[in-house]
Motif scaffolding. Structure first.
Motif: not given
Ligand code: SF4
Length: 268
Positions: A36-47, A49-51, A98-100, A148-150
């Motif tokens: 689970g993660c509510e962010l959406g980083c462009t470089y995410c390598d664990t997408s 696992f975001r749900k 994570g995820g987060e 830290v996210k830019l």
């Molecule tokens: S799992 Fe990490 S890298 Fe991926 S969207 Fe969430 S905070 Fe960003």
């Protein structure tokens, strides 16, 4: 479905590997990836696992790529049981990642307590998106790595970025004030990151001698070591410049430029 959020939570995967980022690179860790993660980083390598999913996977034979699956949500005791199964004498710490992790604060706290009860080190990897949740686990954390996210990362919509950033800064300051080894990791994607990075260094002036700055050039999706193809890599001149900027804020020797090393040896 079990609903006691203080004792059950959603896991993505559990495995043993080597830390691939920052000052603890190369240390053996057992990774507990919360789902689970509510962010959406462009470089995410664990997408993946975001749900949260109905089950999570465990690699019982290290590096084998063979997985067994266990139902979600999992209990704290289930996770501690897997940690004991995977533990080897060279394990430095337990990485909760994570995820987060901060979006399951009660479960995270329950895990952290049990990890400390087992006399293991807790290495918490988080975006620092929720300072209140971070404070719940601070006393159990040995090393806090805050990513830290830019603005260029597009983790949140532009109008929400300042709130995210303030939470991240607060996590860094709280961890440092508590005497916890604190790693600030910043993924650099290109020239657009220069000004926000300079602001970050200004904002962290006086944050303490226990804080590390890790400048991590973004990993191009298809980068293979030794293939002679640097397309998509961040320019060396930008990395030199950001390192020099960071040296004005952080303790001597606490500024690093380091890519994701685990990708170089083909481990998770
Ligand atoms: S799992 Fe990490 S890298 Fe991926 S969207 Fe969430 S905070 Fe960003």
């Amino acid at each position: 479905m079990r609903t006691d959020s203080g004792r059950y939570g959603f896991i993505g995967e559990i495995f043993s590997s080597f830390q691939g980022e920052g000052p603890y690179v190369g240390r053996r860790q057992i990774f507990i990836r919360l789902a689970g993660c509510e962010l959406g980083c462009t470089y995410c390598d664990t997408s993946d696992f975001r749900k949260p999913a109905d089950s999570f996977r465990v690699e019982h034979v290290h590096g084998s790529g063979e997985w067994s699956y266990i139902d979600n949500p999992a209990s704290v005791d289930d996770v501690i049981g897997v940690i004991k199964l995977l533990h080897t004498p060279d394990v430095h710490s337990i990485s909760i990642t994570g995820g987060e992790p901060l979006i399951q604060p009660e479960f995270l706290e329950g895990l952290a307590v049990k990890i400390k009860d087992a006399r293991l080190r807790l290495f918490l990897e988080t975006s620092g998106c929720d300072h209140g949740a971070f404070m719940k686990v601070l006393e159990y954390t040995d090393i806090a790595s805050i990513d830290v996210k830019l603005p260029s990362h597009k983790a949140v919509r532009p109008e929400k970025w300042e709130v995210l950033y303030e939470n991240e800064l607060a996590c860094v300051q709280s961890a440092s004030s508590a005497g916890i080894e604190t790693v600030v990791k910043v993924v650099i994607t290109g020239e657009d990151d220069r000004a926000p990075f300079e602001r970050l260094c200004d904002d962290l002036q006086g944050s303490g001698d226990g804080v590390w700055m890790v400048i991590q050039p973004v990993t191009p999706p298809d980068m293979l070591i030794g293939n002679g193809d640097n397309d998509g890599c961040v320019s060396p001149s930008l990395l030199f410049s950001l390192s020099e900027t960071a040296a004005g804020t952080f303790k001597e020797g606490h500024v690093m430029v380091l890519p994701q090393m685990h990708r170089m040896i083909g481990v998770l």
